[in-house]
Design a protein around this motif. Structure first.
Motif, PDB file in Angstrom:
ATOM      1  N   ILE B 146       7.767  -1.460  -2.499  1.00 19.82           N
ATOM      2  CA  ILE B 146       6.450  -1.207  -1.783  1.00 19.82           C
ATOM      3  C   ILE B 146       6.792  -1.433  -0.107  1.00 19.82           C
ATOM      4  CG2 ILE B 146       4.311  -2.489  -1.160  1.00 19.82           C
ATOM      5  CD1 ILE B 146       4.321  -1.969  -4.176  1.00 19.82           C
ATOM      6  N   VAL B 147       6.234  -0.490   0.382  1.00 20.97           N
ATOM      7  CA  VAL B 147       6.423  -0.064   1.769  1.00 20.97           C
ATOM      8  C   VAL B 147       5.215  -0.384   2.389  1.00 20.97           C
ATOM      9  CG1 VAL B 147       7.114   1.551   3.691  1.00 20.97           C
ATOM     10  CG2 VAL B 147       8.487   1.592   1.467  1.00 20.97           C
ATOM     11  N   ASP B 148       4.893  -1.510   3.129  1.00 20.56           N
ATOM     12  CA  ASP B 148       3.447  -1.834   3.736  1.00 20.56           C
ATOM     13  C   ASP B 148       3.464  -2.733   4.763  1.00 20.56           C
ATOM     14  OD1 ASP B 148       0.393  -2.030   3.117  1.00 20.56           O
ATOM     15  OD2 ASP B 148       1.035  -0.919   1.493  1.00 20.56           O
ATOM     16  N   SER B 149       2.401  -3.489   4.866  1.00 19.05           N
ATOM     17  CA  SER B 149       2.025  -4.296   6.293  1.00 19.05           C
ATOM     18  C   SER B 149       2.989  -5.557   6.293  1.00 19.05           C
ATOM     19  CB  SER B 149       0.436  -4.454   6.280  1.00 19.05           C
ATOM     20  OG  SER B 149      -0.098  -5.186   5.145  1.00 19.05           O
ATOM     21  N   GLY B 150       3.365  -6.129   4.778  1.00 19.76           N
ATOM     22  CA  GLY B 150       3.930  -7.401   4.859  1.00 19.76           C
ATOM     23  C   GLY B 150       3.416  -7.893   3.481  1.00 19.76           C
ATOM     24  N   PHE B 151       3.911  -9.077   3.251  1.00 20.48           N
ATOM     25  CA  PHE B 151       3.672  -9.740   2.056  1.00 20.48           C
ATOM     26  C   PHE B 151       3.637 -11.303   2.053  1.00 20.48           C
ATOM     27  CE2 PHE B 151       6.236  -6.040   1.922  1.00 20.48           C
ATOM     28  CZ  PHE B 151       5.560  -5.063   1.279  1.00 20.48           C
TER      29      PHE B 151
END
Lengths: 80, 598
Positions: B146-151
């Motif tokens: 997942i390439v995204d805003s954070g987790f």
């Protein structure tokens, strides 16, 4: 409000993130060495023939003789 | 009990027909009062309690707008997009609307019931809302990137039944740090988002990841709860590096990467370097899924065919940015290298500035804005010419008049293809004013236009959810239809994108604590750690999870084979149509059928 045509300013020395795809007939290792010699940073081979670099705009323009060069563009999220 | 019958107008829903019938047969008390003329000094004012809420579908929007009945002061008719209107009108007006030839369908808005997770039945993981999974695969042995805003890794949806993280590694591009499972396990030891490594200030990444592979939690479960994650908190610029990092980490294991993000800077023909990189990286057991974008109704695209000598002038406005940022916008135009076009930018004061010939850039400056107009060649299988116009305002303190009244003049001087397409760099930076060249088609963004990825559109599966504010209902969406925002294909070079549509409106999944999303009290259910949002961002991870299930069943499937399976298995219905189309692609995601074809 009048617009004045201005002379092209000298290119910024600020490094820009870019993706490079080595042109057919060009040597990838030679390109990497050229980039390194000219001060490009964070050179990363993403796949054979594809590089990620940080370099000033003027250097990226010169690199266009050896590779397709594209500035990395900012993306937005697709949720709302 | 006496039986009576009456005829129903085909384009009225049964409930509306019934309401109209009741009114004709015997006036409801409030209508009787109205008929008797007890309306005081406002004969056109319809009482709010006399209004009916309707959804209206037209056959032709332009015909309809010419014949709309005059509305009373409390009545309203709002355009929702794609030939759909929301109406709040009296039964009198409803009857008049029904008689208009340009009205295709008129139906009452249904009171929504709260669906816990209609999306999972829509994609055939479950046969009933509360039933068990009907597919055996859970994504076990497959990695989801997942390439995204954070987790928010304190969320139970990232953990197994023993409380251990299901994360094999995390790259934080904002700090350029990498973390192993053990490091993450040690540092994410409580509900402390966003303090842990790769934390999620926004909430988008947590939601996206848990849709794709979240562990079952409060009745919600990701599509592939048995998969493990490779996570990249991205800076939204170095996404190519993120993809490379995930596939490197995955090694020989099957892996599918989700990117719920995009832009519109490029040629929209799959030739950008990042898109070509994706083509190179995908293959056997390596797949990339990208959201199509939410730009269908944002007026960021113009396109059309010209004959030599023809000319069009299109107005546009530059949009304000969140303070203190100054407005900034870039328009790029693309046409075949075999054609020639003159392009001019016209300022609000009427000054005309021509885009120079190929290989040149001109700069202009005023007290409020710097302009850069350039033209260059773009290599590819079918070489193109790119025109780029950049408007960089000096400060946020600029008048609306100066932002709103720019024009673009396009004149074709020779043509073999004759088509020109243009985009703002992204939604939220600028928009074209109404004009015949403004298109909803070809609003699919990059890198979704790439040949190597699977591009995902969104359709509606839910219109009700629970939030901190109570039960929420969006009566303006039609379950089963394409989401009004979902970007459309095809690509500029006419390839069939998106490939598939998946549930993206509305989806409930994991909420990142202490994030921007957690402050949205109409969407967040903070004490349940759940969030309900919409977007092709939410549709893409449904497909990503589906790909993980397919890769579990056969780990050597190639990206092309998976694209073919999803297309062959896609569910078609009255909304989607039976063949590929630019809104739904090949149809709606059907995981059980796709698995049955492996």
């Amino acid at each position: 409000m009048a617009f004045k045509k201005v002379t092209q300013t000298s290119a910024s020395l600020e490094p820009i993130g870019a993706l490079l795809e080595v042109l057919p007939g060009q040597n990838e290792q030679a390109l990497i060495a050229w980039l390194r010699d000219h001060g490009a940073t964070e050179i990363e081979q993403l796949a054979p023939g594809f590089l990620s670099v940080n370099a000033p705009a003027s250097m990226l323009r010169d690199a266009e003789a050896m590779a397709r060069v594209e500035i990395k563009h900012a993306k937005i999220m697709h949720g709302r | 009990m006496q039986r009576s019958s009456y005829k129903v107008v085909a384009k009225a829903s049964l409930s509306l027909a019934s309401m109209l019938r009741r009114r004709v047969k015997k006036l409801a008390p409030n209508m009787a009062i109205r008929s008797a003329g007890f309306r005081g000094a406002q004969p056109n004012a319809v009482r709010k309690e006399d209004l009916v809420s309707l959804l209206l579908e037209t056959t032709d929007e332009s015909d309809f707008t010419k014949v709309v009945p005059t509305l009373g002061s409390n009545e309203s008719l709002d355009h929702l997009g794609e030939n759909i209107y929301s109406a709040s009108v009296s039964l009198d007006v409803a009857e008049r609307l029904l008689k208009l030839p340009s009205v295709k369908r008129l139906q009452t808005k249904k009171k929504a019931t709260l669906h816990l997770d209609a999306a999972t039945t829509d994609i055939s993981i479950r046969s009933t809302l509360s039933g068990p999974r009907v597919v055996q695969e859970t994504g076990k042995g497959v990695l989801i990137g997942i390439v995204d805003s954070g987790f928010d890794l304190s969320h139970p949806m990232f953990r197994d039944s023993a409380g251990k993280l299901r994360v094999d590694g995390l790259l934080d591009q904002t700090t350029n740090q990498q973390f192993t499972t053990a490091q993450l396990q040690a540092q994410w030891n409580g509900p402390q988002n966003p303090a842990g490594p790769g934390g999620d200030d926004d909430g988008h990444g947590t939601h996206v990841a848990t849709i794709a592979g979240g562990t079952k939690f409060k009745g919600f479960e990701g599509v592939a709860p048995g998969a493990r994650f490779l996570l990249v908190k991205t800076n939204f610029v170095d996404t190519a590096n993120a993809v490379r990092w995930v596939f490197n980490k995955a090694g020989t294991k099957p892996c599918v990467i989700n990117m719920s993000l995009g832009h519109h800077w490029g040629a929209h023909d799959g030739t950008e370097v990042e898109e070509r990189l994706h083509e190179r990286l995908v293959g056997r057991g390596k797949v990339i899924v990208v959201s199509a974008g939410n730009e269908r109704a944002d007026q960021i695209h113009i396109g059309g065919r010209f004959v030599p000598g023809s000319s069009e002038t299109v107005g546009f406005r530059v949009l304000r940015q969140p303070p203190p940022d100054a407005p900034f916008a870039v328009v790029t135009l693309w046409y075949s290298a075999t054609d020639t076009f003159d392009v001019e930018l016209i300022s609000p004061s009427g000054q005309v500035m021509s885009v120079p010939s190929t290989g040149n850039v001109d700069q202009f400056s005023s007290s409020q804005v710097d302009l850069e107009l350039g033209r260059s060649t773009h290599a590819g299988p079918t070489p193109a010419i790119k025109v780029q116009m950049q408007l960089a305002f000096h400060s946020a303190a600029v008048s609306n008049n100066f932002l709103n009244n720019w024009k673009l003049r396009i004149r074709c001087t020779s043509a073999t293809v004759g088509r020109i397409d243009g985009w703002f760099n992204n939604s939220g930076y600028g928009e074209f004013k109404s004009h015949a060249l403004v298109e909803s088609a070809r609003t699919i963004g990059l890198p979704a236009t790439g040949k190597g990825c699977i591009a995902v559109a969104s359709h509606v599966t839910d219109n009700a959810w629970k939030s901190d504010d109570g039960n929420e209902i969006d009566q303006n969406v039609l379950i089963g239809r394409s989401s009004p925002f979902s970007s459309m294909g095809p690509t500029r070079d006419e390839r069939q994108k998106p490939e598939i549509s998946a549930p993206g409106q509305y989806l409930t999944s994991g909420l990142a604590a202490n994030s921007t999303s957690s402050e949205a009290t109409d969407r967040a259910l903070n004490n349940q750690r759940l969030l309900t949002i919409e977007g092709t961002s939410m549709a893409a991870p449904m497909v990503t999870g589906a790909v993980a299930l397919l890769l579990q069943k056969k780990r050597t499937l190639t990206a092309d084979a998976i694209r073919g399976l999803l297309a062959s298995a896609a569910r078609v219905d009255a909304h989607s149509g039976a063949v590929w189309n630019p809104t739904y692609g090949f149809g709606k995601l059907d995981i059980a059928k796709a698995l049955s074809l492996v």
